[in-house]
Design a protein around this motif. Sequence first.
Motif, short mmCIF file in Angstrom:
data_model
loop_
_atom_site.label_atom_id
_atom_site.label_comp_id
_atom_site.label_asym_id
_atom_site.label_seq_id
_atom_site.Cartn_x
_atom_site.Cartn_y
_atom_site.Cartn_z
N ASP A 120 42.86 43.07 43.87
CA ASP A 120 41.55 42.58 43.45
C ASP A 120 40.58 42.49 44.64
OD1 ASP A 120 42.45 42.40 40.94
OD2 ASP A 120 42.71 40.22 40.91
N TYR A 121 41.12 42.10 45.81
CA TYR A 121 40.17 41.93 46.92
C TYR A 121 39.60 43.25 47.39
CZ TYR A 121 44.44 42.71 49.66
OH TYR A 121 45.61 43.21 50.16
N ALA B 201 36.79 43.68 45.13
CA ALA B 201 35.71 42.82 45.60
C ALA B 201 35.01 43.44 46.80
CB ALA B 201 36.27 41.44 45.96
N ARG C 26 29.86 47.00 48.36
CA ARG C 26 29.32 48.31 48.77
C ARG C 26 29.45 48.50 50.27
NH1 ARG C 26 28.88 49.45 43.40
NH2 ARG C 26 28.41 47.42 42.53
N ALA D 63 28.52 47.70 37.19
CA ALA D 63 28.47 47.56 38.64
C ALA D 63 28.95 48.82 39.36
CB ALA D 63 29.31 46.37 39.07
N GLN D 64 29.17 49.90 38.61
CA GLN D 64 29.63 51.17 39.21
C GLN D 64 30.98 51.03 39.88
OE1 GLN D 64 27.26 54.29 39.63
NE2 GLN D 64 27.02 53.22 37.71
N LEU D 65 31.83 50.16 39.33
CA LEU D 65 33.14 49.93 39.94
C LEU D 65 34.27 50.32 39.01
CD1 LEU D 65 32.49 46.42 41.49
CD2 LEU D 65 32.80 48.54 42.75
N PRO E 176 37.18 52.16 37.07
CA PRO E 176 38.04 53.34 37.22
C PRO E 176 37.83 54.23 36.00
CG PRO E 176 39.31 51.46 36.43
CD PRO E 176 37.91 50.97 36.65
N ARG F 16 23.75 52.15 48.36
CA ARG F 16 24.76 51.13 48.57
C ARG F 16 24.11 49.78 48.81
NH1 ARG F 16 29.77 51.85 50.26
NH2 ARG F 16 30.53 53.98 50.33
N LEU G 77 22.41 48.29 45.70
CA LEU G 77 23.42 47.79 44.78
C LEU G 77 24.12 46.57 45.36
CD1 LEU G 77 25.51 50.61 43.09
CD2 LEU G 77 24.42 48.65 42.02
N VAL H 294 23.29 43.28 42.94
CA VAL H 294 24.30 42.98 41.93
C VAL H 294 25.49 42.31 42.61
CG1 VAL H 294 25.86 43.90 40.19
CG2 VAL H 294 23.62 44.96 40.53
N MET I 219 29.39 40.43 42.11
CA MET I 219 30.51 40.33 41.19
C MET I 219 31.31 39.07 41.50
SD MET I 219 30.68 43.12 39.17
CE MET I 219 32.33 42.89 38.55
N PHE J 283 35.02 37.68 40.32
CA PHE J 283 36.15 38.15 39.53
C PHE J 283 37.00 36.99 39.02
CE2 PHE J 283 35.19 41.77 42.30
CZ PHE J 283 34.98 42.71 41.31
N GLN J 284 37.93 37.35 38.15
CA GLN J 284 38.72 36.35 37.45
C GLN J 284 39.56 35.50 38.40
OE1 GLN J 284 41.14 37.92 34.33
NE2 GLN J 284 42.20 36.01 33.98
N SER K 64 41.29 37.94 44.77
CA SER K 64 40.07 38.70 45.02
C SER K 64 39.51 38.47 46.41
CB SER K 64 39.01 38.35 43.98
OG SER K 64 39.41 38.83 42.72
N VAL L 160 28.53 41.01 54.35
CA VAL L 160 27.58 41.56 53.38
C VAL L 160 26.21 41.73 54.03
CG1 VAL L 160 26.46 41.18 51.16
CG2 VAL L 160 28.83 40.46 51.49
N HIS M 94 24.48 45.27 55.05
CA HIS M 94 23.36 45.72 54.22
C HIS M 94 22.00 45.36 54.79
CE1 HIS M 94 26.04 47.27 51.32
NE2 HIS M 94 26.54 46.10 50.99
N MET N 150 33.98 32.84 46.32
CA MET N 150 33.64 34.13 45.70
C MET N 150 32.18 34.13 45.25
SD MET N 150 35.82 36.58 45.61
CE MET N 150 35.20 37.70 44.37
N MET O 68 29.89 34.32 48.12
CA MET O 68 29.90 35.68 48.65
C MET O 68 28.94 36.54 47.84
SD MET O 68 33.38 37.50 49.75
CE MET O 68 33.90 38.45 48.36
#
Lengths: 312, 597
Positions: free
Chosen positions: A207-208, A211, A216, B337-339, B341, B360, B363, B367, B369, B371-372, B377, B391, B395, B439, B442
């Motif tokens: 998962d990370y 993430a 990106r 999110a263009q992630l 699979p 990049r 985005l 955006v 994310m 996660f659960q 994660s 981040v 960016h 998370m 982040m």
Amino acid sequence: MARFAARRLARLVVSLVVLLVLSFSMIHLIPGEPVRAALGPRAPQSLVDARRHELYLDRPVPEQFTHYVSGLVTGDMGTSLVSNLPVSQVIGERLVNTAALVALAFAAIMGLAVPLGMAAAILTRDGGHRGVEVAFTTGTGFLAIVPEFVLGVALVWLFAVRLGWLPVAGKTGPSSYVLPVAALSIGSIAALARIVRVEMLKVLAEDYMRAARAKRLPARLEYLRHALPNMLTATLTIGGLLLGGLVGGTVLVENVFAWPGLGTTVVDSVVQQDFALAQAVILLLGAAVLVINAVVDLVLGMLDPRSTIMAA
Amino acid sequence: MRAALRTPAGALSLAALLGFVVLALVAPLLWGSRAAQVDVSHLLEPGSAAHPLGTDALGRDNLARVLVATRDSLLLAVLATVVAAGIGIPFGALPSVLGRRGARAANALIDFSVAFPALLLAIFLAVVLGVGARAAVLAIGIASAPSFARLTQTLAASVGGSDYVAAARVVDVGRWRLLTRHVLPNIAEPLILNTTIAAGYALLAISGLSFLGLGTQPPDYDWGRLLDEALPRIYVTPEAVLGPVVAIVAAGLAFNTLGEALARGTARRPVRRPRAGAAPAAAISPSGTLLEVSGLTVSFDPVEVVRGVSLTVEPGEIVGIVGESGSGKSLTALAIAQLAPGSVGGAVTLWGRGVAELSRRELGTSVAMVFQDPGTSLNPALRIGRQLAEVLEVHAGAPRAEATAVALDRLRSVRIARPEARMAQHPHELSGGMRQRVMIAMGLMGEPDLIIADEPTSALDVTVQQQILRLLDGLSADSGAAVIFISHDMAVVAALCGRVLVMYAGRVVEELDAGALLAGAAHPYTRALVASVPDMAADRSQPLATIPGRPPEPGEVGDGCAFAPRCAFAGARCFVETPLLRELGARQRVACWFPQA
């Protein structure tokens, strides 16, 4: 960490003591008269007795042991039965030659297997590039099985005999290192690259990593900063095991390439029944493996605070 | 195990091994005399029609000698393996039948002997026992024993914890009987597998010893010995080297491939699913929206899992997506999110621009994310501060000090106590709730317009869930970021979101205001979901409301409404024609032929 280090070092000391006792007892375990065997059946009894006296073999066993250990502490490993030279002198330069082979091979293994395995994982993730996957697993699977000495002979035939690019044997210059190091490392590179690929695939599915992709990051950061540290423990654990195995591997490879190292020395000494020399080399190589394994464990313990090694 | 031998690799390696065994039996009878025939007129000849691999120093035929050597090479390997298994298996089984103290001592001994290099032991034994095949077999056997012992010990320990062994202990069958009747039979398969691989290893190792001159002694010879004799003349008769090299590699490969095929036979294989048809749904497109998704599909060749999802998100809005697991809600979020699979189709635009064309950087900052499972994660190897700051560093090109300052600010805004201390910690040092806050922090680093939260509270305790929900709500109000909140929990979605999309089998089946959920849901599936939420006032004498049947697998969905088989209101049309999303009032859309009122 401190407790783990103390326990690991204690285990190393116990292992080294066992090794020391084994190497000392070797000459006593040999049936018959080892000194007579080494000097030949026609050597006069007076010479055999004199040599036994020099070797302390005519003293009580406990006294022999203390003499053996105190000699080791001062760097005196006894005298070769065949050449009559001090063992430490015979070993000296050869130890450096063997260490050089092992160090270069280990550098080649870590330097090549990790990027190879990572690249293969990135290419074959999510079932992509089936062809690459088949080629990679078949190729590395084959190379990982071929034993060092057979690979060494094949390399000699191709690069020295047929192509004439590199020397056949001996230690003559930088080019003479290429084939022995290759023979010693290629199997391990293949084996480790396979493991790195599997570990990397596992990490990529975490998962990370998703993430990290959500942030990106450029590919370089995604793989080197986020993926690499998470597969380092497994990689270094296997790498450490391989390093210990290289010490044994040099014995075979050195004999293929007539390399003036400890591996050729120990085989010659066994064949010539030069027990003092064989005893010293076995002790040295064995101690090297045990120390390497302990150092690898300690380094891993320091690198990864959650390492399972600490629990073991 | 038998199935493994039907794979090409398994069958081929088994055939090769049987070939070697046959060769070992017949070669000495057929070519024994030829291999021993000394011919002084043909010494050290290169390959010819009479001697394909040339002759050796006594004029004996090299090919015949390689073939005859099969017997000794194989025999020594088998003997060494017998020694290894004979010592290793009983020794490894000891801890499971001994008392606690005995088990400890046995474990310590195994630990020590595993660490000791095999080749050095072989040399040691060669010195003590005298150079020869006997010392080589014993050495390799003894050196391989620890790995047998370790494997047996691990396997026996895993079996020792199982119910049937516990049951046997209860009736007190005795230690020996426990071992022979209950433990060993259950670990036989992996042991046989290991024996195969160990035999291959023994063959290579003994060849190595013979090659060194420490194994088979003249006049006997095995492949290693032949290679040793041929190597010095590699310039003159390279053919002589070829025979033993090929023989050693082929035999080693056969043993190993067979072992691997057997090992793979015990592992499961994934099953491929059949193809399913699909039709994308039409979309409504109001302007000025933050996010617009139309006809979104995600497929894992050949199965389509998300089948034409359309939705819009206005700035600052909190939109919920609910559905059972497998309904495609998480994949929809990942695809936005263009992630995702798999292969993604349809259009996703952010502020009117296609997300695929966004850089990049755009985005990564617009955006976010969540996660659960925050436990998996966050990167376990990196410090919290590092994971947040990067981040901005990447960016916005921010220097580390500035990025760190922003990270501290974000940690404060998600109400983490002592953020300075947390920055230096690794994820495993934080609690689950705190990790999820990290998370979210982040995600906030880039001041996003859209936060996609995929089941952000499912892995957390109920009390912590409430805190995270309140946090998301507050953050959205403060920063103006829109939130897509994905959950299977109707109650949570109703409390947090303004608008709700209900997904079933890869499609949106209803879209409505959260306030209308209780009274105004039109799709039978939505109504069933609402009805199945228990509350404190529910009559406990009644069984919990459930939806009969199970959701279809992605590959099972064909034409018609996917919910029809479970639907009480379904008519004939529902099984034939797929209902599209239709307007039902100003703020509601439903994909149903018989919407309920």
